[in-house]
Write an enzyme that holds these catalytic residues in place. Structure first.
Site, PDB file in Angstrom:
ATOM      1  N   PRO A   2       1.007  -1.168  -0.054  1.00 34.56           N
ATOM      2  CA  PRO A   2      -0.005   0.012   0.007  1.00 34.56           C
ATOM      3  C   PRO A   2       0.846   1.226   0.047  1.00 34.56           C
ATOM      4  O   PRO A   2       1.804   1.305   0.671  1.00 34.56           O
ATOM      5  CB  PRO A   2      -0.811  -0.042   1.211  1.00 34.56           C
ATOM      6  CG  PRO A   2      -0.496  -1.397   1.972  1.00 34.56           C
ATOM      7  CD  PRO A   2       0.714  -1.817   1.252  1.00 34.56           C
ATOM      8  N   GLU A   3       0.592   2.387  -0.869  1.00 37.38           N
ATOM      9  CA  GLU A   3       1.041   3.450  -0.857  1.00 37.38           C
ATOM     10  C   GLU A   3       0.144   4.417  -0.542  1.00 37.38           C
ATOM     11  O   GLU A   3      -1.019   4.332  -0.240  1.00 37.38           O
ATOM     12  CB  GLU A   3       2.012   3.655  -2.259  1.00 37.38           C
ATOM     13  CG  GLU A   3       2.853   2.367  -2.782  1.00 37.38           C
ATOM     14  CD  GLU A   3       3.345   2.709  -4.151  1.00 37.38           C
ATOM     15  OE1 GLU A   3       3.646   3.728  -4.691  1.00 37.38           O
ATOM     16  OE2 GLU A   3       3.641   1.724  -4.739  1.00 37.38           O
TER      17      GLU A   3
END
Ligand SMILES: [Zn+2]
Length: 282
Positions: A2-3
């Protein structure tokens, strides 16, 4: 992994479900989540806390309580948060934390690789903790071509590595850095400090555009990432360069290439992201 767009999607979905709710019972099943602090200790401290706000800084989810305490959740590689009203699945070996809320619903934290962390900070500790680790928030007004130029100035590292380092701009990882560099037409192995003013300006806009595209599609689901209702993001079908080795560039038709930069697999267009721009011999 996840960014920023994935964490922002999680934040936006959880916010209306958590604000005003009290953490009634907290069960932390894996000591790695809170280490070096004992999980029972953190769980006991969290019980009774009422949520005032759900924010995000870089890739951190920031849960602010009415007492002024702050819970920082970092999903790392494979962490996911799920909100349910029908109880937590009992047979899932990857569930690490269960929070029972005062309205009868649950938030379940699941993490296959177990790199994610939950850190409870006392009132006033969060600002320094986060500012030491993170640069400007790329979608805020504080992030400008000038602020980005100052962060890249004199850095010999490849621009890809500089952008993966959360202090140049917070929240980007392997996917959105490649997407931003493709949009800016900058080769990932260019030295960060060698970019001219026009290139930094293009990169600034490209970072924002790449992140906004990800948020608009609820993030990129390649493997583990899920939204809090269990859904998938849709950005994986709209990526311009990441993972497209050998396929035609959407801008010029040349074959997308793959290299390594900043220790990570890196995709780029060898034609419109030249290593030596404007025919100079560097
Ligand atoms: Zn191209």
């Amino acid at each position: 992994m996840p960014e920023l767009p994935e964490v922002e999607t999680v934040r936006a979905r959880l916010e209306p479900l958590l604000v005003g709710r009290r953490f009634e019972r907290v069960t932390i099943l894996d000591p790695r989540v809170t280490r070096p602090t004992e999980p029972q200790e953190v769980a006991a401290e969290l019980e009774g806390e009422r949520v005032q706000a759900v924010e995000r800084r870089g890739k951190y989810l920031v849960v602010r309580f009415e007492t002024g305490r702050v819970l920082l959740i970092h999903l790392r590689m494979t962490g996911t948060l799920r909100h349910t009203r029908e109880g937590t699945p009992e047979h899932d070996p990857h569930v690490r934390v269960v929070v029972n809320l005062d309205d009868g619903s649950d938030v379940t934290y699941r993490d296959v690789r177990r790199f994610g962390t939950w850190l409870l900070l006392e009132p006033g500790q969060d600002a320094e903790y986060l500012s030491k680790r993170l640069g400007e928030e790329p979608l805020s007004r504080a992030f400008t071509p000038a602020s980005l130029a100052a962060r890249l100035d004199r850095r010999r590292a490849p621009v890809k590595a500089a952008l993966l380092d959360q202090r140049a701009a917070a929240g980007m990882g392997n996917i959105y850095v490649d997407e931003a560099l493709w949009r800016a037409q900058i080769h990932p192995l260019r030295a960060a400090g060698d970019l001219d003013a026009d290139e930094v300006k293009r990169l600034h806009k490209a970072v924002r555009d790449a992140l906004k595209a990800g948020i608009a599609r609820q993030g990129t689901t390649l493997r583990d990432y899920r939204t809090p209702d269990g859904g998938r993001g849709r950005m994986q079908t709209a990526l311009r360069v990441y993972g497209r080795e050998g396929e035609p560039c959407f801008r010029c038709g040349a074959q997308i290439g793959k290299t390594r930069a900043g220790g990570r697999g890196t995709w780029y267009c060898p034609n419109c992201q030249p290593l030596m721009p404007n025919g100079t011999d560097g």
